[in-house]
Design an enzyme around this catalytic site. Sequence first.
Site, PDB file in Angstrom:
ATOM      1  CE1 TYR A   1      43.281  31.320  28.876  1.00 42.22           C
ATOM      2  CE2 TYR A   1      44.897  32.318  30.404  1.00 42.22           C
ATOM      3  CZ  TYR A   1      43.753  32.211  29.578  1.00 42.22           C
ATOM      4  OH  TYR A   1      43.266  33.597  29.073  1.00 42.22           O
TER       5      TYR A   1
ATOM      6  CE  LYS B   1      42.254  32.904  32.944  1.00 42.85           C
ATOM      7  NZ  LYS B   1      42.033  34.116  32.134  1.00 42.85           N
TER       8      LYS B   1
ATOM      9  CG  LEU C   1      37.013  34.260  32.724  1.00 42.90           C
ATOM     10  CD1 LEU C   1      37.068  32.745  32.389  1.00 42.90           C
ATOM     11  CD2 LEU C   1      38.456  34.604  32.512  1.00 42.90           C
TER      12      LEU C   1
HETATM   13  N1  DCS Z   1      37.702  38.228  30.498  1.00 42.91           N
HETATM   14  C1  DCS Z   1      38.695  37.707  29.853  1.00 42.91           C
HETATM   15  C2  DCS Z   1      38.289  37.324  28.459  1.00 42.91           C
HETATM   16  C3  DCS Z   1      39.995  37.241  30.462  1.00 42.91           C
HETATM   17  O1  DCS Z   1      41.044  37.009  29.661  1.00 42.91           O
HETATM   18  C4  DCS Z   1      40.344  37.787  31.818  1.00 42.91           C
HETATM   19  C5  DCS Z   1      41.811  37.388  32.372  1.00 42.91           C
HETATM   20  C6  DCS Z   1      39.531  38.465  32.398  1.00 42.91           C
HETATM   21  C7  DCS Z   1      38.007  38.390  32.047  1.00 42.91           C
HETATM   22  C8  DCS Z   1      39.668  38.900  34.035  1.00 42.91           C
HETATM   23  O2  DCS Z   1      39.598  37.651  34.704  1.00 42.91           O
HETATM   24  P1  DCS Z   1      40.466  37.440  35.935  1.00 42.91           P
HETATM   25  O3  DCS Z   1      39.946  38.631  36.732  1.00 42.91           O
HETATM   26  O4  DCS Z   1      40.104  36.300  36.764  1.00 42.91           O
HETATM   27  O5  DCS Z   1      42.017  37.776  35.770  1.00 42.91           O
HETATM   28  N2  DCS Z   1      42.602  37.424  31.496  1.00 42.91           N
HETATM   29  C9  DCS Z   1      44.022  36.767  31.925  1.00 42.91           C
HETATM   30  C10 DCS Z   1      44.893  36.514  30.842  1.00 42.91           C
HETATM   31  O6  DCS Z   1      44.629  35.960  29.907  1.00 42.91           O
HETATM   32  N3  DCS Z   1      46.036  37.124  30.952  1.00 42.91           N
HETATM   33  O7  DCS Z   1      45.763  37.764  32.403  1.00 42.91           O
HETATM   34  C11 DCS Z   1      44.649  37.590  32.886  1.00 42.91           C
END
Ligand code: DCS
Length: 284
Positions: free
Chosen positions: A32, A146, A202
């Site tokens: 996702y 992701k 991530l």
């Molecule tokens: N690490 C994890 C485990 C995350 O779920 C996310 C973002 C990030 C880092 C930061 O990544 P981005 O900068 O690319 O957003 N999580 C998304 C989520 O699941 N909901 O909103 C953002």
Amino acid sequence: MEYVIVDGRILERATAKVDIEDRGYQFGDGVYEVIRVYNGKMFTGKEHLNRLVESAEKIRMQLPYSPEQLEEKMEELIAKNELETGTVYMQFTRGTSPRNHVFPGADIAPTFVAYTRKVPRPEESMEKGVRAILDEDIRWLRCDIKSLNLLGNLLSKQKAAEAGCFEAILHRGEKVTEGSHSNISIIKDGVILTHPADNFILNGITRQKVLEICRNEQIPLEERAFTLDELSAADEVFSSGTTVEVMPVVEVDGKPVGNGEPGAVTRKLQALFKAEIERRCGKL
Ligand code: DCS
């Protein structure tokens, strides 16, 4: 009326359905993305869509659309829902087929679902900072993907929420990896430290943008895993992510970070990050 995308088609939300034997529902077998929308425009949309394709490849799934086609579809959905400030969520699962751990055949197409949501910028938290707890990182060893499998993240985030905190800072033994739903960086003596982009985290798009800003502004940075001791001795700590941008963390496990207020480097990064949003999406 609210619209969603199911398998490439825009439908009214109430009529949208996914089969009970969808592999996302049964196994979390899918990937996702969450993309920020400001002034009706996607921020770093291309970067997110490229990561979506990479995540899919890493789980041996072929997406039926190119990043360009996906971008067009998301733009269509944003316009249809008249979204100004919020997020667009999209996911691909390995399709619908009788439950079996083995992948279905090539005749089974991935299921594609997308929707938008109004989400304001968390201005108050960005101003005041947030609190975090520490939690052991019990997730699998491919956190670079992701994937829809988020149980480890959910258990940590729930623990944080029950402690009245915004985030759980995860660590594998002595080494800090990332947050349950964001990346974590610390600042010590003016140097930014953040975990390298390997299989343990991530590689956040926000993280990448912040690092790019640091390089452009000659703000010193080191991509290496820092320890729990380094975290507790840090001058500043911040969390970064799509919905939270650059979020100051002012307390970890009940102990203040620095003087307990958002620090100068974090403030500078917040301002530079906002400027980058405005450059791409217009005035906030
Ligand atoms: N690490 C994890 C485990 C995350 O779920 C996310 C973002 C990030 C880092 C930061 O990544 P981005 O900068 O690319 O957003 N999580 C998304 C989520 O699941 N909901 O909103 C953002």
